[in-house]
Design an enzyme around this catalytic site. Structure first.
Site, PDB file in Angstrom:
ATOM      1  N   ILE A   1      11.291 -20.180   8.620  1.00 18.88           N
ATOM      2  CA  ILE A   1      12.512 -19.794   9.305  1.00 18.88           C
ATOM      3  C   ILE A   1      12.361 -20.040  10.799  1.00 18.88           C
ATOM      4  CG2 ILE A   1      14.183 -17.950   9.669  1.00 18.88           C
ATOM      5  CD1 ILE A   1      13.743 -18.825   6.714  1.00 18.88           C
TER       6      ILE A   1
ATOM      7  N   THR B   1       8.045 -16.709   8.694  1.00 19.85           N
ATOM      8  CA  THR B   1       8.559 -16.949  10.036  1.00 19.85           C
ATOM      9  C   THR B   1       7.916 -18.195  10.619  1.00 19.85           C
ATOM     10  OG1 THR B   1       6.856 -15.797  11.337  1.00 19.85           O
ATOM     11  CG2 THR B   1       8.601 -14.439  10.375  1.00 19.85           C
ATOM     12  N   ASP B   2       8.569 -18.777  11.602  1.00 23.84           N
ATOM     13  CA  ASP B   2       7.892 -19.732  12.467  1.00 23.84           C
ATOM     14  C   ASP B   2       6.963 -18.933  13.379  1.00 23.84           C
ATOM     15  OD1 ASP B   2       7.150 -22.080  13.752  1.00 23.84           O
ATOM     16  OD2 ASP B   2       9.205 -22.772  14.049  1.00 23.84           O
ATOM     17  N   ALA B   3       6.195 -19.625  14.204  1.00 23.16           N
ATOM     18  CA  ALA B   3       5.198 -18.968  15.051  1.00 23.16           C
ATOM     19  C   ALA B   3       5.832 -17.828  15.849  1.00 23.16           C
ATOM     20  CB  ALA B   3       4.550 -19.981  15.986  1.00 23.16           C
ATOM     21  N   SER B   4       5.244 -16.659  15.752  1.00 23.88           N
ATOM     22  CA  SER B   4       5.871 -15.455  16.289  1.00 23.88           C
ATOM     23  C   SER B   4       5.684 -15.284  17.787  1.00 23.88           C
ATOM     24  CB  SER B   4       5.307 -14.223  15.573  1.00 23.88           C
ATOM     25  OG  SER B   4       3.917 -14.077  15.836  1.00 23.88           O
TER      26      SER B   4
END
Length: 578
Positions: free
Chosen positions: A235, A282-285
């Site tokens: 995402i 998630t993509d990198a947070s």
């Protein structure tokens, strides 16, 4: 409960039982740890003991290194994990990007720049072979964004193209090639990049399409790839105001969140309407697209509550684990939501057979590394380069350049900063010189004022270089000019354009009126916005030896141009076609 017997898991009763029995055996802290994917920044056993033993993570990704180092790192990590690990890689261009010695096969855009759809399958096949040899089992690819906005540079080379049809066709091919190596895929970046011109690494971006238009474009891409069997979806920190308001009438602009924190996008749209049963991450947070939305202590559990199953990368492990645990204890993450996430995490592991494979066999032996950077894979890269190097325009009829009649070449190199991977962006110029000399040209490499000063030359300034370079003797000294541009840098700036070394720099193509000039882009497809004066533009897609070699062969007419391009190259600007 999650239906683990359905696509994309397709588990039998024995595997489903392992998933649920394993979850029941975990402590609360171990369950919380399974939600995280760590970015491994060290290769020491002590570091891994902490990541796997103390943080109890469900997955890892590692920083780039040589293949033997990475393989041994993964082998040790799997040996120490209570539950076998998902081991992710980022093989968007083949093996390159996953290890330092991997094969750069092609970019996504390159794989969409020829009628031969098998190019994308070959790229996925090499990606799967080289990452599986390391012990990786999860690819953060393919990228299924649609490059509608030419100003968007974060996916300009990372999208298969600017239509749903080409993205769907090539993403399926990539997935099928990758799947030959028993790797699972994470397509990205839902709800779809390519509308906004900015980069969510540094700012929250937005897909502003209305519900009907999104459904016919990005929605069709996701629906078809879900039906094709893609197992997980990454995402993006990308808001979708019209979609959010469609599912939540009355929502205010201030309430719009990036998709990683938006339950209406993850649950109402992705789960319910599109029917996705697989794992969501998630993509990198650490991307500002997420961190600007709410305080970290709230965002960490909110992402899982919204519908993500895994959280990509700690900022600080102790803090993030505490935030997630606090979110569970306070009810932000419900018991049902945690159970569903864990079932999908362990379900994906069982899909890979991690539950039934002896621990010592999860990572192949050192002999498997022979496939990485192999002659076979470089031959595939060379074949793809030959098919996809593209002649965008040659309105002056400068090509071919014959070494017999245009022997003396003035060679210019244009580069940006190294991107976040730290790869030196300037090494391409040596390869270009070697390839040009190999076919009979006499090459004179231009050095700008900054380069000459860095080498110790005194009293050199941009205007002195210009006066030396730009005079009536230029056409007497050189028969043609060739510019190779390798301008990268996404993820650290909102947009990317050519940045010349100095004001009125001598490398800017003023010389197009003096000698035949050929401009070759090794990365971005949108350079005509900055060099509309060049009459001959080639897009080579990648700064690889194979792409540079293919470009030179086509410049001299020894090989025909076969690549195709879309209208993004004209940058929606008057004069670029001249």
């Amino acid at each position: 409960m999650v239906d683990l017997s359905a696509q994309p898991f397709n588990l039998d009763e024995q595997a489903s039982t392992w998933v649920r029995d394993t979850i029941d055996s975990l402590t609360l802290e171990e369950k919380i740890g399974q939600l995280f994917i760590n970015l491994n920044t060290s290769f020491t056993p002590e570091y891994l003991d902490r990541v796997v033993g103390e943080y109890k993570v469900g997955g890892i990704r590692y920083m780039g290194a040589g293949s033997s180092t990475v393989q041994e790192h993964i082998r040790y990590a799997q040996s120490q994990a209570k539950v076998p690990l998902l081991v992710a890689s980022n093989p968007e261009m083949g093996g390159f990007g996953s290890i330092d010695d991997g094969t750069l096969v092609a970019t996504h855009l390159s794989a969409g720049s020829n009628p031969d759809k098998s190019i994308a399958r070959d790229m996925g096949r090499v990606a799967g072979r080289e990452t599986a040899a390391l012990g990786c089992n999860w690819a953060f690819a393919p990228i299924v964004d649609i490059h509608y906005n030419w100003r968007n540079t974060v996916i300009s080379t990372r999208s298969f193209g600017n239509t749903p049809d080409v993205v769907i066709e090539r993403a399926k091919e990539y997935f099928d090639g990758l799947s030959e190596s028993n790797s699972v895929a994470a397509m990205k970046h839902f709800p779809g990049d390519g509308i906004d011109e900015r980069d969510q690494h540094v700012v929250t971006t937005y897909n502003t399409l209305g519900y009907e238009e999104w459904t016919d474009t990005f929605g069709r891409v996701y629906r078809e790839l879900i039906q094709h069997g893609v197992q997980s979806i990454m995402i993006g920190h990308i808001g979708a105001p019209e979609l959010s308001k469609h599912f939540r009438p009355g929502m205010t602009d201030a309430e719009i969140m990036p998709a990683t924190l938006a339950p209406e996008l993850l649950q109402d749209l992705l789960r319910d309407e599109l029917g996705f049963n697989g794992l969501i991450l998630t993509d990198a947070s650490m991307m500002v697209g997420m961190t600007q939305a709410m305080p970290r202590r709230d965002a960490v559990p909110a992402s899982i509550a919204a519908g993500c199953d895994m959280f990509l990368f700690f900022r600080d492990p102790e803090e993030d684990l505490r935030y997630m645990l606090d979110g569970y204890r306070s009810g932000v993450i419900t018991e049902q939501r945690l159970q569903e996430a864990l079932e999908r995490i362990l379900g994906l592991k069982a899909t890979l057979g991690l539950h039934s494979t002896p621990r010592e066999q999860l990572v192949p032996g050192p002999e498997a590394l022979s496939v990485i950077g192999s002659p076979e894979h470089h031959a595939i890269a060379a074949d793809i380069a030959d098919k996809t190097v593209t002649l965008v325009k040659d309105t002056q009829g400068n090509l071919p350049l014959d070494p017999a009649t245009h022997r003396r070449i003035r060679l210019y190199g244009v580069s940006g900063q190294a991107d976040f991977t730290g790869v030196d962006p300037s090494g391409f110029i040596d390869m270009a010189k070697e390839e040009l000399e190999a076919v009979g040209f006499e090459v004179h490499v231009f050095k700008n004022a900054l380069q000459r000063a860095a080498e110790g030359e005194e009293h050199v300034y941009f205007h002195t270089v210009m006066s030396e370079e730009a005079n009536e003797h230029y056409s007497e000294e050189y028969d043609a000019a060739i510019v190779f541009a390798n301008v990268a840098g996404f993820a650290q700036e909102a947009s990317i354009r050519i940045r010349w070394s100095t004001p009125m720099a001598a490398e800017i193509p003023w010389y197009v009126t003096e000698v035949p000039t050929v401009f070759v882009s090794l990365f971005q497809p949108n350079h005509l916005i900055d060099v509309p004066m060049v009459k001959t533009m080639i897009h080579a897609h990648a700064p690889s030896r194979e792409a540079i070699h293919a470009s030179v062969q086509k410049i001299i007419g020894a090989s025909a141009f076969q690549g195709t391009f879309n209208d993004n190259v004209w940058c929606d600007t008057w004069g670029t076609r001249l």
